[in-house]
Design an enzyme around this catalytic site. Structure first.
Site, PDB file in Angstrom:
ATOM      1  N   ARG A 154       0.855  -1.190   0.000  1.00 59.95           N
ATOM      2  CA  ARG A 154       0.000   0.000   0.000  1.00 59.95           C
ATOM      3  C   ARG A 154       0.889   1.238   0.000  1.00 59.95           C
ATOM      4  O   ARG A 154       1.910   1.253   0.704  1.00 59.95           O
ATOM      5  CB  ARG A 154      -0.877   0.038   1.259  1.00 59.95           C
ATOM      6  CG  ARG A 154      -1.995  -0.964   1.242  1.00 59.95           C
ATOM      7  CD  ARG A 154      -2.560  -1.137   2.622  1.00 59.95           C
ATOM      8  NE  ARG A 154      -1.521  -1.602   3.558  1.00 59.95           N
ATOM      9  CZ  ARG A 154      -1.711  -1.746   4.858  1.00 59.95           C
ATOM     10  NH1 ARG A 154      -2.874  -1.441   5.400  1.00 59.95           N
ATOM     11  NH2 ARG A 154      -0.738  -2.179   5.635  1.00 59.95           N
ATOM     12  N   CYS A 260      -4.526   2.284  -7.774  1.00 54.03           N
ATOM     13  CA  CYS A 260      -4.742   0.840  -7.939  1.00 54.03           C
ATOM     14  C   CYS A 260      -6.208   0.430  -8.026  1.00 54.03           C
ATOM     15  O   CYS A 260      -6.622  -0.148  -9.030  1.00 54.03           O
ATOM     16  CB  CYS A 260      -4.072   0.094  -6.794  1.00 54.03           C
ATOM     17  SG  CYS A 260      -2.333   0.511  -6.680  1.00 54.03           S
TER      18      CYS A 260
HETATM   19  C1  UGA Z   1      -4.022  -1.007  -2.643  1.00 56.35           C
HETATM   20  C2  UGA Z   1      -4.012  -2.355  -1.908  1.00 56.35           C
HETATM   21  O1  UGA Z   1      -4.423  -2.151  -0.544  1.00 56.35           O
HETATM   22  C3  UGA Z   1      -2.617  -2.982  -1.931  1.00 56.35           C
HETATM   23  O2  UGA Z   1      -2.660  -4.268  -1.327  1.00 56.35           O
HETATM   24  C4  UGA Z   1      -2.166  -3.115  -3.387  1.00 56.35           C
HETATM   25  O3  UGA Z   1      -0.850  -3.626  -3.479  1.00 56.35           O
HETATM   26  C5  UGA Z   1      -2.186  -1.746  -4.033  1.00 56.35           C
HETATM   27  O4  UGA Z   1      -3.528  -1.213  -3.974  1.00 56.35           O
HETATM   28  C6  UGA Z   1      -1.755  -1.923  -5.476  1.00 56.35           C
HETATM   29  O5  UGA Z   1      -2.462  -2.598  -6.230  1.00 56.35           O
HETATM   30  O6  UGA Z   1      -0.648  -1.486  -5.830  1.00 56.35           O
HETATM   31  P1  UGA Z   1      -3.281   1.521  -2.052  1.00 56.35           P
HETATM   32  O7  UGA Z   1      -4.098   1.911  -3.248  1.00 56.35           O
HETATM   33  O8  UGA Z   1      -1.902   2.026  -1.939  1.00 56.35           O
HETATM   34  O9  UGA Z   1      -3.177  -0.097  -1.942  1.00 56.35           O
HETATM   35  O10 UGA Z   1      -4.044   2.025  -0.747  1.00 56.35           O
HETATM   36  P2  UGA Z   1      -5.122   1.444   0.292  1.00 56.35           P
HETATM   37  O11 UGA Z   1      -4.604   1.660   1.649  1.00 56.35           O
HETATM   38  O12 UGA Z   1      -5.562   0.093  -0.059  1.00 56.35           O
HETATM   39  O13 UGA Z   1      -6.337   2.474   0.081  1.00 56.35           O
HETATM   40  C7  UGA Z   1      -7.035   2.580  -1.160  1.00 56.35           C
HETATM   41  C8  UGA Z   1      -8.218   3.507  -1.013  1.00 56.35           C
HETATM   42  O14 UGA Z   1      -9.263   2.889  -0.248  1.00 56.35           O
HETATM   43  C9  UGA Z   1      -7.920   4.832  -0.312  1.00 56.35           C
HETATM   44  O15 UGA Z   1      -8.558   5.877  -1.011  1.00 56.35           O
HETATM   45  C10 UGA Z   1      -8.524   4.665   1.077  1.00 56.35           C
HETATM   46  O16 UGA Z   1      -8.919   5.886   1.645  1.00 56.35           O
HETATM   47  C11 UGA Z   1      -9.726   3.791   0.753  1.00 56.35           C
HETATM   48  N1  UGA Z   1     -10.193   2.995   1.901  1.00 56.35           N
HETATM   49  C12 UGA Z   1      -9.441   2.003   2.433  1.00 56.35           C
HETATM   50  C13 UGA Z   1     -11.486   3.233   2.433  1.00 56.35           C
HETATM   51  O17 UGA Z   1     -12.211   4.138   1.953  1.00 56.35           O
HETATM   52  N2  UGA Z   1     -11.922   2.467   3.465  1.00 56.35           N
HETATM   53  C14 UGA Z   1     -11.181   1.474   4.016  1.00 56.35           C
HETATM   54  O18 UGA Z   1     -11.653   0.812   4.967  1.00 56.35           O
HETATM   55  C15 UGA Z   1      -9.899   1.239   3.482  1.00 56.35           C
END
Ligand code: UGA
Length: 439
Positions: A154, A260
């Site tokens: 992430r 992603c």
């Molecule tokens: C995501 C995946 O979590 C990673 O495992 C993966 O490797 C990565 O994509 C990728 O494909 O390279 P990332 O996009 O960096 O990682 O960030 P996340 O922490 O997963 O958050 C993604 C989005 O979901 C953010 O906008 C966050 O605010 C949102 N989110 C996350 C929510 O709205 N609610 C949640 O409970 C969790």
């Protein structure tokens, strides 16, 4: 092991640095000489907690180097990782131009049989396609073996995730390539899933699509909670205790963004379509997310009617905290809409302002000072749950703003704290707090 990594974006740079940290000799290759120059001096080209120290340490200890020249970078490499971008095309499919170019660069620069590892997120079938491009373009009968090793890092916690992740997935076309990759990854001390190449490619898309589904699911529950007077945080907590559901990724908010989830969910819909399967569930997940990103706007308009000439403090520009990345951030949807409606916008972010200036083309003010953003604002919109925003003393809103009306897209504050304050507060999936409508 002597390893080359092509591409120094999030995935490539963190992968290269981590592999050097566990003892491999790594050369990272990037076509952009200015990036290579910075990185060679130990200056990270992305913001990622903990990365700078590791880059510097491994350069000094001679396990990590950077080059813009493929011949130099690929010389003597036993294993080459491809970690270039696969951006989204207009139709939602993944653009493989950079991966294919990396394949051609490998083909003309290697002088022995090696293993090529694809780290980039690529549609099912791409690994074989890339192997064929390489093997058709090499000289002297040289051929490569291919392996798929998707990444699960992430942004914002990439270093931590590399060393303390849940699993490492290795898809290989034969045992030898798989064994080599397993040996490379052994020092990370994580469960290793060995599988075939197509399944490995699919694991990456399915994981991201499932996580996006969890988020859109809880966001829909949040929207229903609002109509029924329930509190989504209580609901998510109660659900999360069931180990079959789990507590993670059940945080309702303004929708998911980043480089992603939006890209990979669209690509999987395309991939399914190509296999004559309508992925209706995932299409709904995407639709719910698009709607979620503008939800606060409806709340703002039903509160104020018109916002023409009103001063608004937008807190947070990055798609999530601890990154300066704005890709697919809800800020990119909200800010132009607020501007279109005539609001006077001051946007705060601790580290993403310079990226925002390049990506937001409406005229707004930027600041890295939270107090400055709040000063004389008629209302506040919270887009990113930065620690500085979460730990704000709620009385500051009343002290600095013209009228303390807060629209919180990340549920940053407990309702208990809000009820003790004098702010007017609207969040996601929780009861509003309107002590007396202000202003
Ligand atoms: C995501 C995946 O979590 C990673 O495992 C993966 O490797 C990565 O994509 C990728 O494909 O390279 P990332 O996009 O960096 O990682 O960030 P996340 O922490 O997963 O958050 C993604 C989005 O979901 C953010 O906008 C966050 O605010 C949102 N989110 C996350 C929510 O709205 N609610 C949640 O409970 C969790």
């Amino acid at each position: 092991m002597k390893i080359a990594v092509i591409g120094t974006g999030y995935v490539g740079l963190v992968t290269g640095v981590a592999l050097s940290e566990v003892g491999h000799s790594v050369t990272c290759i990037d076509v952009d000489p200015s990036k290579v120059e910075k990185l060679s001096q130990g200056i990270p080209t992305i913001y990622e907690p903990g990365l700078e120290e590791l880059i510097k340490k491994n350069i000094v200890e001679h396990r990590l180097s950077f080059t813009a020249d493929h011949k130099t970078g690929l010389k003597d490499a036993e294993v080459v990782y491809i970690a270039v971008g696969t951006p989204q095309r207009k139709d939602g499919s993944a653009n493989l131009d950079y991966v294919e170019q990396a394949a051609r660069d490998i083909a003309v620069n290697i002088d022995k049989n090696i293993v090529v590892v694809i780290k980039s997120t690529v549609p099912v079938g791409t690994n074989f396609h890339i192997r064929d491009i390489i093997n058709q373009n090499t000289k002297n009968g040289i051929h490569v073996k291919i392996a798929s090793n998707p990444e699960f890092l992430r942004e914002g916690s990439a270093v931590k995730d590399t060393f303390h992740g849940d699993r490492i997935v290795i898809g290989s076309e034969d045992e030898v390539a798989g064994d080599i990759l397993e040996a490379i990854n052994k020092p990370f001390n994580m469960p290793i899933v060995r599988t075939d190449i197509s399944s490995a490619e699919m694991i990456k898309y399915s994981s991201n699509a499932f996580l996006a589904t969890k988020i859109s699911f809880i966001n829909e529950i949040a929207n229903i909670c609002e109509s029924l007077g329930a509190n989504v945080e209580e609901v998510a907590k109660g659900m999360g205790f069931d180990h079959r559901i789990g507590p993670d990724f059940l945080k309702a908010g303004i929708g998911y963004g980043g480089s992603c989830f939006p890209k990979d969910t669209n690509a999987l819909v395309q991939l399914a379509g190509n296999a004559h399967h309508e992925f209706n569930l995932l299409k709904s997940v995407i639709e719910v997310n698009n709607h979620q990103q503008t939800l606060l706007l409806n709340k703002i308009l039903s509160r104020f009617g018109s916002i023409k000439g009103k001063r608004v403090a937008v807190l947070g520009l990055a798609f999530k905290p601890h990154t300066d990345d704005l890709r697919e951030s809800p800020a990119l949807v909200m800010i132009p809409k607020l501007a279109e409606l005539g609001a006077d916008i001051v946007a705060y972010d601790p580290i993403a302002v310079s990226n925002a200036r390049k990506q937001i083309d409406v005229s707004i003010k930027y600041t890295e000072d939270l107090n400055e953003a709040l000063k004389k604002a008629d209302f506040t919109v919270i887009i990113t749950d930065w620690p500085a925003v979460k730990k704000i003393d709620l009385s500051l809103f009343s002290k600095l703003m013209r009228s303390a009306v807060v629209f919180d897209g990340r549920n940053c504050y407990s309702l208990d704290a809000v009820r003790k304050s004098s702010i007017e507060y609207y969040s996601i999936g929780r009861p509003d707090h309107t002590p007396e409508l202000i202003g």
